[in-house]
Design a protein around this motif. Structure first.
Motif, mmCIF file in Angstrom:
data_model
loop_
_atom_site.group_PDB
_atom_site.id
_atom_site.type_symbol
_atom_site.label_atom_id
_atom_site.label_comp_id
_atom_site.label_asym_id
_atom_site.label_seq_id
_atom_site.Cartn_x
_atom_site.Cartn_y
_atom_site.Cartn_z
ATOM 1 N N UNK A 268 0.827 -1.208 0.000
ATOM 2 C CA UNK A 268 0.000 0.000 0.000
ATOM 3 C C UNK A 268 0.860 1.256 0.000
ATOM 4 N N UNK A 269 1.998 1.206 0.720
ATOM 5 C CA UNK A 269 2.902 2.354 0.753
ATOM 6 C C UNK A 269 3.471 2.632 -0.636
ATOM 7 N N UNK A 270 3.846 1.562 -1.366
ATOM 8 C CA UNK A 270 4.381 1.731 -2.712
ATOM 9 C C UNK A 270 3.345 2.364 -3.643
ATOM 10 N N UNK A 271 2.087 1.940 -3.482
ATOM 11 C CA UNK A 271 1.020 2.509 -4.309
ATOM 12 C C UNK A 271 0.830 3.986 -3.985
ATOM 13 N N UNK A 272 0.783 4.292 -2.693
ATOM 14 C CA UNK A 272 0.547 5.674 -2.275
ATOM 15 C C UNK A 272 1.689 6.593 -2.693
ATOM 16 N N UNK A 273 2.940 6.125 -2.570
ATOM 17 C CA UNK A 273 4.080 6.959 -2.957
ATOM 18 C C UNK A 273 3.992 7.366 -4.421
#
Length: 491
Positions: free
Chosen positions: A367-372
């Motif tokens: 999810x962090x990779x998507x948000x970044x």
């Protein structure tokens, strides 16, 4: 105000942003999977990866309805709180109306249309409030950024040109619309298949807003003072590199979400095409036959699935040239390009290829990779939508040259209903808009499909040791907009 040569200014601004438009056209070719013109007999494959990345990113930031919030003053009264709440519902009703306006014109719902344009690195929205008989029209038309040429100064947008070419039926519809407003227009129909250039010019001269329209080199509307505006009613925003010192800075002022992977897509296409070419050349064996006369013993059309038929006389020798196998380095480079493409886009696992059960840490990293990756575009979307909502509320409260706007009825939500999202018809008037308002827009990166998982996560966060407060979980995870109603229900 000094005289302004509208056509000369338009040509100047078009030249300033020419490099930007060239890059945007190349990005559109990548996005639309346009194959290169074949120059050899080699196979040329084009990956669908850029379109998948773009469509997935668009879905992530436009699949969930936005939330509108107007902050209260510190020492607020109960009456003021009700007024703020009603203004929030007014914003929701206005944006629901924008969806209906889009659908009536055969277009997609407003949020997706806006997200799709913004992911190109640029967005341009023309927003006004105008009287339509006894009704009020809230207009937020999303323009193709490639047709919009802005110029900013220290105070904001100082000039803006929308320039595009259209066929006669499209221009005739525009002329008819302008005539309905009382404009005196005399325009001769051009020759068949002639493209007509439309120029819509806006100028901010120290707080005074002027507008002029030209069609095919003919002035349709002279430079006119627009008294209802304090600034140019076009919101032009970019997501890109803020550096403006390089010679080609206009290319990176707004960058598509595909920008980091342009080369990776090209490398992948080259290597896949190479492997496909080698496979095509070596998949079927050659047939060698020897006869007294050198003629083939059977008809070649009777054989299917073979490469070449080579017939020789008895005693003649022939050495077949064998194609080399795909080099091992190609596989290495393919793996490398795949990893780089994930770094520049979204992880491949996002698209459903999960061979094992993921841990909570793995999901959080995913999810962090998507948000970044999509955060700059999402944050810009939220700010722009907030500014549009503020403009709508202020223009509605202010009225126009004819006086106050009439009351309107919109679809919104019932403030007393525990189940949010239901349709509720409510009447609004300019007096319902607060004197000072700031609208904050939040678009969750989620969908209604994973609500059960969100509930499970919220229950875990509430268990000992408690990680978050109940109200924070309601607000951030479960998207409950009226926590006071939930408190009342629990009590």
């Amino acid at each position: 105000m000094a005289d302004v040569d509208v056509l000369a200014e338009s040509q100047r601004l078009e030249q300033v942003w020419k490099l930007r438009n060239d890059q945007m056209l190349l990005d559109k070719d990548i996005l639309n999977l346009v194959k290169p013109i074949p120059r050899t007999d080699k196979i040329q494959w084009v990956s669908n990866e850029p379109k998948v990345l773009y469509e997935t990113s668009c879905a992530l930031i436009s699949s969930y309805p936005p939330r509108f919030r107007i902050p209260l003053n510190i020492n607020f009264t109960e009456e003021e709180k009700k007024k703020i709440s009603k203004a929030e519902r007014l914003s929701l009703g206005i944006f629901r109306n924008l969806d209906r306006r889009q659908m009536d014109r055969g277009e997609n719902y407003w949020l997706r249309e806006f997200a799709y344009k913004l992911l190109s690195g640029w967005s341009a929205v023309f927003s006004i409030v105008k009287r339509n008989g006894d009704n009020v029209d809230f207009i937020a038309d999303i323009w193709d950024p490639i047709t919009v040429y802005p110029e900013w100064d220290a105070t904001g947008l100082s000039k803006c040109v929308r320039s595009f070419e259209a066929d006669w039926p499209s221009v005739e519809a525009l002329l008819s619309n302008w005539k309905s407003k009382g404009w005196s227009i005399e325009f001769e129909k051009p020759q068949q298949n002639t493209k007509l250039k439309v120029v819509n010019f806006w100028l901010n001269d120290r707080g005074k807003i002027y507008n002029s329209i030209w069609v095919h080199g003919k002035e349709i509307k002279p430079l006119t003072l627009e008294k209802q505006f304090n600034n140019i009613p076009i919101l032009v925003n970019t997501v890109g590199v803020p550096d403006s010192t390089a010679d080609d800075w206009v290319i990176r002022r707004g960058e598509s979400i595909l920008a980091a992977n342009r080369d990776m897509f090209a490398y992948t296409n080259q290597m896949v095409s190479l492997m496909a070419t080698i496979m095509n050349e070596t998949a079927y064996p050659n047939i060698v036959s020897q006869t007294v006369t050198g003629a083939p013993p059977i008809k070649a059309e009777g054989l299917k699935g073979y490469g070449e038929w080579i017939s020789t006389k008895i005693g003649e020798k022939i050495e077949l040239l064998k194609h080399a196998a795909t080099p091992a380095e190609v596989t290495v480079l393919m793996n490398w390009a795949g990893r780089q493409a994930q770094k520049g886009g979204l992880p491949d696992i996002v698209y459903g290829g999960v061979p094992v059960e993921l841990s909570g840490f793995a999901i959080s990293q995913l999810m962090a990779a998507i948000r970044y990756k999509i955060a700059p575009y999402l944050v810009t979307m939220q700010y722009v939508m907030g500014n549009i909502a503020i403009n709508f509320l202020e223009l509605y409260r202010k009225g126009d040259t004819q006086g106050d706007f009439p009351k309107i009825t919109l679809n919104t939500t019932n403030p007393k209903e525990l189940r949010k999202g239901l349709f509720f018809v409510e009447e609004f008037s300019p007096k319902d808009v607060p004197e000072t308002c700031f609208v904050e827009v939040t678009i969750p990166i989620t969908s209604t499909m994973d609500k059960s998982q969100q509930i499970i996560f919220a229950r875990q966060a509430l268990s000992a040791p408690q990680l978050m407060s109940r109200e924070t979980l309601w607000d951030e995870i479960l998207d409950i907009q009226d926590s006071e109603q939930e408190y009342a229900r629990i009590l």
